[in-house]
Every structure is written in C-alpha cells, then in structure tokens.
Design a protein around this motif. Structure first.
Motif, short mmCIF file in Angstrom:
data_model
loop_
_atom_site.label_atom_id
_atom_site.label_comp_id
_atom_site.label_asym_id
_atom_site.label_seq_id
_atom_site.Cartn_x
_atom_site.Cartn_y
_atom_site.Cartn_z
N ALA A 72 12.23 11.37 4.73
CA ALA A 72 11.86 12.47 3.72
C ALA A 72 10.35 12.39 3.94
O ALA A 72 10.06 14.07 3.93
N LEU A 73 9.49 11.82 4.38
CA LEU A 73 8.28 11.76 4.59
C LEU A 73 7.88 12.63 5.98
O LEU A 73 6.85 13.58 5.96
N TYR A 126 0.82 -1.04 0.00
CA TYR A 126 -0.06 -0.06 -0.06
C TYR A 126 0.97 1.08 -0.07
O TYR A 126 1.96 1.31 0.74
N LEU A 127 0.50 2.26 -0.62
CA LEU A 127 1.28 3.54 -0.60
C LEU A 127 1.12 4.14 0.85
O LEU A 127 0.08 4.03 1.41
N VAL A 128 2.29 4.43 1.38
CA VAL A 128 2.41 5.20 2.67
C VAL A 128 2.08 6.55 2.48
O VAL A 128 2.84 7.18 1.73
N VAL A 129 1.08 7.33 3.27
CA VAL A 129 0.83 8.55 3.01
C VAL A 129 1.08 9.37 4.31
O VAL A 129 0.54 8.89 5.45
N ALA A 185 2.19 8.40 9.48
CA ALA A 185 1.47 8.19 8.30
C ALA A 185 0.47 7.09 8.55
O ALA A 185 0.15 6.37 9.44
N PHE A 186 -0.21 6.83 7.31
CA PHE A 186 -1.23 5.67 7.16
C PHE A 186 -1.21 4.91 5.78
O PHE A 186 -0.58 5.36 4.79
N PHE A 187 -1.71 3.70 5.96
CA PHE A 187 -1.83 3.04 4.52
C PHE A 187 -2.76 3.43 3.89
O PHE A 187 -3.95 3.31 4.47
#
Length: 327
Positions: free
Chosen positions: A177-178, A116-119, A202-204
């Motif tokens: 970086a995030l 999953y993209l980590v946002v 962050a969240f998935f």
C-alpha cells in the motif's frame, strides 16, 4: 508473601529491561511423557520459539507445532484448547476476558521496541502536527493499532485529524500500500517497518514515536497458556518456559545470531532482519499494572465492551517465568 512475590516480579522485570538475563538450570524432566501443542506465530520477536523443541526432549516433552500468521488466530486457538501455549498480543488477555473467557493465562512478556510512524519518501510527515490531512495505513484492532490509538488519546490528537486507511491482512499488504502510494505512512510492525526503510522506500519519523503511552506501553507480545495446560501439564510448561527463556537470553546477547534465527523463523532476507533486530529488545517489559491500564483504556476507546481492569489479575501468572530464573 504477596509483597515478596511482587518484589521478585519487579526485580525480574528490571533485569529484563536492562538486558541482565539470568536463566537458571534446566528443570527436572516431566515424570511422564508429555506432548505440548505450541503455537508458532511468525513474528521476529518470537524467534526463540524455534529453539524450544530440542531442549524439551530432555524434559521428556514432545512438541507439536502449529503455525499462525496473526495473534488473533493464536488467541482463538488457545480459547478453543487446540494449542496449549502460544505467543499472543498484549491486549489479548483483556479481549478474551471481555468476551467472558478466563481460559487464557498470560505467563510473560517477550520483547519491546520503539515504534515510529513509517513515512513514504517524499512526504512531509516528520512531527505530530504534520499528520493533518495525511493518509495513515492502520490495522484496526491490532497490537500496533492499540499503541497508536492510545498515544493519540494521551496527546489529545483527534483521530479525525488524518484519514485512517484500514488495511487487512499481514504486513506485506502495508508494504504494498505504501509503495503504490495508497497511503502516506503506515503504523506497522517488524520486520515490515525495517523492510520499507531498508528498501529506501520510506523513513522512520522518529519524532512520531508511539510505543511509550502510559496506557499501552512498548510490549510487543506475550506468552500465554490455557488454564487446562497449566493444571494438567505444569512440568512440561515449566520446561517450555526454561527453554524459551534460555533461547531468548542467547539471542539477546548475540544480535547477529538473533538476525539469523529471525530470518530462518520468518523466511525473510537476512538484510531485513539485521535491520529489524536493531530495534527489538528481547525480554518482556509487561507487568500487571500495565495490563490493568491497558484493559481500562481499551474499554474507554471502545475496543472492548466492558472494563476488565479489575479482573485481569486472574489471567496473569508470571510464576513460571520467575521459577526458571536465577535468584
């Protein structure tokens, strides 16, 4: 005979995918003292590596470990012959072939997981449509990037619809970086995905799942050996495969044991590895048709200079994995 061999391969693959591991008895010891130089890539899904040295002693095999941070470094070591066997990335067989070398032979997949993209918290990025205009941290040429790029292609999502931010180095660079706000999301690997989520940074984005492309699939890595080691140290490599699969079987049945081994193998906090093992399913899901699809797609995407899908079968040999499994 070829049909029977393929049926067996499919049956074993199904057993892995369903978690129905069945490792056979320890192979006969090597008739002479052998030394296996083994590449230890420090990623969680290769944690069974830490438990191979002791059982290999009973096979008259001494282990010489060499540590790597990246799959690419392990691939280079195999190509040079400085290690006999190691974990590498699913794409590395095709990459080596496209560079003119058939020295590396893939033996078995190792694990799979959803991706999953980590946002970053506070960023609206929950579906594929939300990618537009966002800054996505990627590691170009990495196994994760192959999965990401192939999924975008199959979904007809232009790579230019977002800003790709190339991040060099290991997974820690993605975390930093995030957290700094340099990117809105990252396509990264375990345990760094779970590390960000566990820290509530962050969240998935569970609707942005990119491990199920037809071209690349969900495999996280594979075990590979040099062609020379397969020829000159067959008994030692068979014992290695048995030791690895035995450790893999044990960890697959014991999530807490897997998390503890993961923490010890990588040096990560147990609270991070406990989250990470919730996603990782030990046991390879890679087979020859998937390798062929990967090779063709990598050429189409311009990752490798020529299509080697017609010859990747020459560097894939699951017979050792099959030989140590119960029939």
């Amino acid at each position: 005979m070829k049909i029977q061999h393929r049926v067996l391969s499919i049956a074993l693959l199904a057993a892995y995918a369903g978690g129905a591991f069945a490792v056979g008895p320890q192979p006969a010891p090597s008739p002479r003292k052998e030394t296996l130089t083994i590449g230890y890539v420090k990623v969680g899904h290769l944690s069974p590596m830490m438990d191979v040295a002791e059982p290999l002693k009973a096979c008259n095999v001494e282990v010489k470990p060499v540590e790597f941070v990246r799959y690419a470094d392990a691939r280079t070591a195999l190509l040079s012959g400085s290690v006999d066997v190691s974990g590498i990335g699913p794409a590395d067989l095709a990459i080596a072939l496209s560079q003119g070398s058939d020295r590396i032979v893939g033996l078995s997949g190792v694990a799979s997981s959803p991706k999953y993209l980590v946002v970053k918290k506070g960023v609206k990025l929950e579906d594929w449509a939300d990618l537009k205009g966002k800054r996505i941290g990627i590691a170009p040429g990495s196994a994760v990037w192959f999965q990401w790029a192939a999924t975008l292609t199959e979904k007809n999502i232009p790579y230019t619809s977002f800003t790709a931010v190339n991040i060099q180095g290991g997974g820690t660079a993605f975390v930093q970086a995030l957290e700094r706000g340099d990117v809105d999301a990252v396509a990264v690997w375990e345990p760094f995905e779970s590390q960000l989520v566990a820290k509530n940074t962050a969240f998935f984005a569970r609707k942005i799942e990119y491990s199920q492309s037809k071209a690349v699939g969900a495999e996280l890595g594979l075990l590979a050996a040099t062609r020379e080691a397969l020829k000159n140290k067959p008994e030692a490599l068979k014992c290695f495969m048995w030791a690895y699969k035995s450790a893999e079987e044990k960890m697959a049945k014991d999530p807490e044991g897997f998390a503890q081994a993961y923490a010890k193998y990588t040096g990560l906090p147990i609270e991070v590895t406990r989250e990470s093992v919730k996603l990782i399913k030990l046991g390879g899901v890679l087979d020859l048709p998937q390798l062929q699809r990967q090779a063709k797609t990598f050429n189409t995407l311009g990752i490798i200079p020529k299509d080697v899908s017609g010859t990747v079968n020459t560097v894939w040999d699951p017979s050792l994995a099959e030989a140590v499994m119960k029939r």
